[in-house]
Design a protein around this motif. Structure first.
Motif, PDB file in Angstrom:
ATOM      1  N   UNK A   1      -2.513   3.254  12.322  1.00 51.24           N
ATOM      2  CA  UNK A   1      -2.643   4.140  10.984  1.00 51.24           C
ATOM      3  C   UNK A   1      -3.496   4.976  11.015  1.00 51.24           C
ATOM      4  N   UNK A   2      -4.891   4.660  11.571  1.00 48.41           N
ATOM      5  CA  UNK A   2      -6.041   5.231  11.612  1.00 48.41           C
ATOM      6  C   UNK A   2      -5.794   6.577  12.474  1.00 48.41           C
ATOM      7  N   UNK A   3      -5.141   6.288  13.572  1.00 48.32           N
ATOM      8  CA  UNK A   3      -4.935   7.461  14.374  1.00 48.32           C
ATOM      9  C   UNK A   3      -3.771   8.693  13.365  1.00 48.32           C
ATOM     10  N   UNK A   4      -2.682   8.073  12.815  1.00 50.48           N
ATOM     11  CA  UNK A   4      -1.731   8.672  11.897  1.00 50.48           C
ATOM     12  C   UNK A   4      -2.615   9.475  10.985  1.00 50.48           C
ATOM     13  N   UNK A   5      -3.326   8.878  10.243  1.00 50.12           N
ATOM     14  CA  UNK A   5      -4.056   9.383   8.949  1.00 50.12           C
ATOM     15  C   UNK A   5      -5.459  10.329   9.344  1.00 50.12           C
TER      16      UNK A   5
ATOM     17  N   UNK B   1       5.382   0.838   8.121  1.00 46.59           N
ATOM     18  CA  UNK B   1       5.678   2.046   8.079  1.00 46.59           C
ATOM     19  C   UNK B   1       5.939   2.466   6.458  1.00 46.59           C
ATOM     20  N   UNK B   2       6.587   1.630   5.754  1.00 46.12           N
ATOM     21  CA  UNK B   2       6.959   2.225   4.618  1.00 46.12           C
ATOM     22  C   UNK B   2       5.567   2.218   3.637  1.00 46.12           C
ATOM     23  N   UNK B   3       4.799   1.355   3.652  1.00 46.24           N
ATOM     24  CA  UNK B   3       3.459   1.234   3.138  1.00 46.24           C
ATOM     25  C   UNK B   3       2.509   2.649   3.345  1.00 46.24           C
TER      26      UNK B   3
ATOM     27  N   UNK C   1      -0.803  -1.258   1.394  1.00 47.71           N
ATOM     28  CA  UNK C   1      -0.231  -2.710   1.439  1.00 47.71           C
ATOM     29  C   UNK C   1      -0.303  -3.020   2.865  1.00 47.71           C
ATOM     30  N   UNK C   2      -0.807  -4.389   2.927  1.00 48.08           N
ATOM     31  CA  UNK C   2      -0.775  -4.865   4.215  1.00 48.08           C
ATOM     32  C   UNK C   2      -0.314  -6.210   4.539  1.00 48.08           C
ATOM     33  N   UNK C   3       0.122  -6.867   5.548  1.00 49.26           N
ATOM     34  CA  UNK C   3       0.358  -8.068   5.891  1.00 49.26           C
ATOM     35  C   UNK C   3      -0.729  -8.901   6.389  1.00 49.26           C
TER      36      UNK C   3
END
Length: 64
Positions: A19-23, A52-54, A40-42
């Protein structure tokens, strides 16, 4: 490392690093977004995974 696709009907969860890479932010920023409730995280034991939806919802709220 190449990710395997999730079995049919299951969601492939993302790691905070992915996620860090994507953002294009730091991994610690991703954890801060999770702690603040903006992403949101699990939690699976000590692991944190993000649907991915989060991630997509976060982008939509930010107007990106």
């Amino acid at each position: 490392m190449e990710r395997q696709s999730a079995p049919k009907g299951q969601v492939q969860l993302l790691s905070p690093e992915e996620v860090a890479l994507l953002l294009q932010v730091s991994k610690s920023m991703v954890y801060k977004l999770v702690r603040g409730g903006r992403l949101e995280a699990v939690h699976v034991g000590r692991l944190v995974r993000i649907a991915p939806k989060s991630y997509e919802d976060l982008l939509a709220r930010r107007g990106a």
